[in-house]
Design an enzyme around this catalytic site. Structure first.
Site, PDB file in Angstrom:
ATOM      1  N   ASP A 102       0.851  -1.186   0.000  1.00 57.11           N
ATOM      2  CA  ASP A 102       0.000   0.000   0.000  1.00 57.11           C
ATOM      3  C   ASP A 102       0.894   1.245   0.000  1.00 57.11           C
ATOM      4  O   ASP A 102       1.469   1.596  -1.023  1.00 57.11           O
ATOM      5  CB  ASP A 102      -0.900  -0.104   1.241  1.00 57.11           C
ATOM      6  CG  ASP A 102      -1.985   0.940   1.314  1.00 57.11           C
ATOM      7  OD1 ASP A 102      -2.354   1.502   0.280  1.00 57.11           O
ATOM      8  OD2 ASP A 102      -2.476   1.215   2.434  1.00 57.11           O
ATOM      9  N   ARG A 164     -10.499 -13.104   6.734  1.00 53.15           N
ATOM     10  CA  ARG A 164      -9.239 -13.735   6.319  1.00 53.15           C
ATOM     11  C   ARG A 164      -9.492 -15.071   5.626  1.00 53.15           C
ATOM     12  O   ARG A 164      -8.744 -15.464   4.745  1.00 53.15           O
ATOM     13  CB  ARG A 164      -8.322 -13.952   7.524  1.00 53.15           C
ATOM     14  CG  ARG A 164      -7.732 -12.663   8.097  1.00 53.15           C
ATOM     15  CD  ARG A 164      -6.513 -13.001   8.940  1.00 53.15           C
ATOM     16  NE  ARG A 164      -6.138 -11.934   9.858  1.00 53.15           N
ATOM     17  CZ  ARG A 164      -5.335 -10.922   9.539  1.00 53.15           C
ATOM     18  NH1 ARG A 164      -4.865 -10.819   8.317  1.00 53.15           N
ATOM     19  NH2 ARG A 164      -5.034  -9.999  10.434  1.00 53.15           N
TER      20      ARG A 164
END
Ligand code: IMP
Ligand code: MG
Length: 181
Positions: A102, A164
């Protein structure tokens, strides 16, 4: 269970294809080598598990866990190593495996940290990359899928520890503050 997903972006086939492409590049780049593959916890655990099962080279596995605090979609740059590797990487080829790149704060911090142990080489492998979000200059050597400025979950990636286990990648409806890992 995952009913609050706004949109599915990538299914299992997309992820498998991206993982296969990375694995075949690693297989040809590391013929005769035994790299130390370092997974960045927690997000990379599923990608790493699938990736290594597509490798036909020798390798060692270790894990590192880092955390930065702040808004969930904005890294503060305040990165800390919570749990370090135990493998001796001096003169070894290292491949860092991350779920998503990111701002780049986490991986640049981890890379600098590992460099102090004098590895022979360090390469970065990430399943997802959001280059438009980059603050610190860092270019992955192996990238699966490039995405826009979107917050995604599933396949190891979480939002407040949720999603997840979702086998595909989607965008969650709601967001709040969290600790990024
Ligand atoms: P960076 O330090 O800003 O590059 O942040 C990288 C870490 O933030 C990743 O390892 C993820 O754990 C988390 N992260 C960044 N973007 C996302 C996202 O879209 N979904 C889930 N986690 C993310
Ligand atoms: Mg991560």
């Amino acid at each position: 269970m995952y009913e609050d997903i706004e949109q599915i972006l990538f299914d299992e086939r997309d992820i498998c294809r991206a993982t296969e492409e990375i694995a075949s590049r690693i297989n040809s780049d590391y013929v005769g080598c035994c790299p130390v593959i370092i997974g960045v916890l927690k997000g990379s655990f599923i990608f790493l598990a699938d990736l290594v099962r597509k490798l036909n080279i020798d390798f060692k596995i270790d894990f590192i866990r880092a955390s930065s605090y702040g808004e969930k979609t904005d890294s503060t740059g305040n990165v800390k190593i919570i749990s370090d590797i135990t493998t001796d990487i001096m003169d070894r080829d290292v491949i860092i495996v991350e779920d998503i790149l990111d701002t780049g704060y986490t991986l640049s911090y981890i890379t600098e940290h590992l460099r102090r142990s004098s590895p022979k080489s360090i390469r970065i492998c990430t399943l997802f990359d959001k280059p438009c979000r980059r603050i610190v200059e860092i270019n992955p050597d192996y990238t699966g899928i490039v995405i826009d400025d979107l917050f995604i979950v599933g396949y190891g990636l979480d939002y407040n520890e949720k999603y997840r286990g979702m086998p595909n990648i989607g965008i969650p409806k709601m967001r709040s503050k969290k600790t990024k890992e």
